[in-house]
Design a protein around this motif. Structure first.
Motif, PDB file in Angstrom:
ATOM      1  N   UNK A 148       0.825  -1.203   0.000  1.00 54.71           N
ATOM      2  CA  UNK A 148       0.000   0.000   0.000  1.00 54.71           C
ATOM      3  C   UNK A 148       0.863   1.258   0.000  1.00 54.71           C
ATOM      4  N   UNK A 149       2.001   1.220   0.661  1.00 59.28           N
ATOM      5  CA  UNK A 149       2.875   2.384   0.712  1.00 59.28           C
ATOM      6  C   UNK A 149       3.882   2.414  -0.439  1.00 59.28           C
ATOM      7  N   UNK A 150       4.395   1.280  -0.795  1.00 52.88           N
ATOM      8  CA  UNK A 150       5.380   1.176  -1.873  1.00 52.88           C
ATOM      9  C   UNK A 150       4.896   0.081  -2.813  1.00 52.88           C
ATOM     10  N   UNK A 151       4.176   0.447  -3.889  1.00 53.75           N
ATOM     11  CA  UNK A 151       3.506  -0.545  -4.749  1.00 53.75           C
ATOM     12  C   UNK A 151       4.477  -1.559  -5.357  1.00 53.75           C
ATOM     13  N   UNK A 178      -1.563   3.882  -6.048  1.00 55.68           N
ATOM     14  CA  UNK A 178      -1.407   3.406  -4.668  1.00 55.68           C
ATOM     15  C   UNK A 178      -1.998   4.400  -3.668  1.00 55.68           C
ATOM     16  N   UNK A 179      -2.195   3.898  -2.461  1.00 53.99           N
ATOM     17  CA  UNK A 179      -2.770   4.719  -1.389  1.00 53.99           C
ATOM     18  C   UNK A 179      -1.871   5.907  -1.065  1.00 53.99           C
ATOM     19  N   UNK A 180      -0.580   5.693  -1.124  1.00 53.07           N
ATOM     20  CA  UNK A 180       0.382   6.762  -0.817  1.00 53.07           C
ATOM     21  C   UNK A 180       0.236   7.930  -1.798  1.00 53.07           C
ATOM     22  N   UNK A 221      -1.822  13.307  -3.891  1.00 54.55           N
ATOM     23  CA  UNK A 221      -2.289  13.912  -5.144  1.00 54.55           C
ATOM     24  C   UNK A 221      -3.804  13.948  -5.309  1.00 54.55           C
ATOM     25  N   UNK A 222      -4.569  13.398  -4.463  1.00 51.99           N
ATOM     26  CA  UNK A 222      -6.036  13.324  -4.493  1.00 51.99           C
ATOM     27  C   UNK A 222      -6.472  11.924  -4.898  1.00 51.99           C
ATOM     28  N   UNK A 223      -7.742  11.693  -4.806  1.00 52.45           N
ATOM     29  CA  UNK A 223      -8.285  10.368  -5.119  1.00 52.45           C
ATOM     30  C   UNK A 223      -8.475  10.148  -6.612  1.00 52.45           C
ATOM     31  N   UNK A 224      -8.178  11.152  -7.430  1.00 51.75           N
ATOM     32  CA  UNK A 224      -8.380  11.026  -8.867  1.00 51.75           C
ATOM     33  C   UNK A 224      -7.175  10.425  -9.582  1.00 51.75           C
ATOM     34  N   UNK A 225      -6.223   9.869  -8.866  1.00 57.78           N
ATOM     35  CA  UNK A 225      -5.060   9.267  -9.506  1.00 57.78           C
ATOM     36  C   UNK A 225      -5.338   7.808  -9.823  1.00 57.78           C
TER      37      UNK A 225
END
Length: 141
Positions: free
Chosen positions: A4-7, A73-75, A80-84
């Motif tokens: 989740x932090x480092x895909x 990823x969550x990070x 950058x927002x949820x639109x990534x």
């Protein structure tokens, strides 16, 4: 680190970049030894180095293609927002290091092509005759 932090895509890209750099380190060693050794595995040092550089360039290209796949990823969503999403960076921008990696990949392929030209220029009949006569070869660009 967790995925989740480092895909996983970033981990794979990192492994590809490290393998490519390892291959380029091998070409550095062969280029330093080419003053003493002209052939490796019955092939010219230039041919071997050019081939290894091309393989390293392919690994770099794969790493450059995998890295943006991890942008979902969550990070990245926190920054950058949820639109990534994969290959879509949303409101963020790509840093200059990614562009430098692209330039480095292009330079790797250029070096591979130049090693082919070095092979052609040092394996000509005139150069071979000079070596038989005991002359030294000096390559100038």
């Amino acid at each position: 680190m967790s995925s989740e932090d480092f895909p996983n895509f970033w981990k794979a890209a990192l492994v590809l970049f490290v393998c490519g750099l390892g291959l380029l380190s091998c070409t550095l060693l062969t280029s330093l030894s080419c003053c003493c050794i002209r052939n490796v595995f019955r092939k010219s040092v230039f041919t071997v180095s050019g081939t290894v550089q091309a393989i390293a360039g392919i690994l770099f290209m794969l790493g450059l293609l995998l890295y943006p796949a991890g942008w979902g990823s969550r990070r990245i969503q926190m920054v950058c927002s949820n639109r990534v999403g994969p290959y879509y960076i949303g409101d963020c921008s790509i840093g200059w290091t990614y562009y430098l990696a692209i330039v480095g990949t292009i330079v790797t392929f250029i070096c591979s092509l130049l090693s082919i030209q070095a092979e052609v220029s040092t394996s000509s009949t005139k150069v071979q005759e000079g070596l038989i006569e005991g002359k030294n070869v000096i390559c100038l660009i």
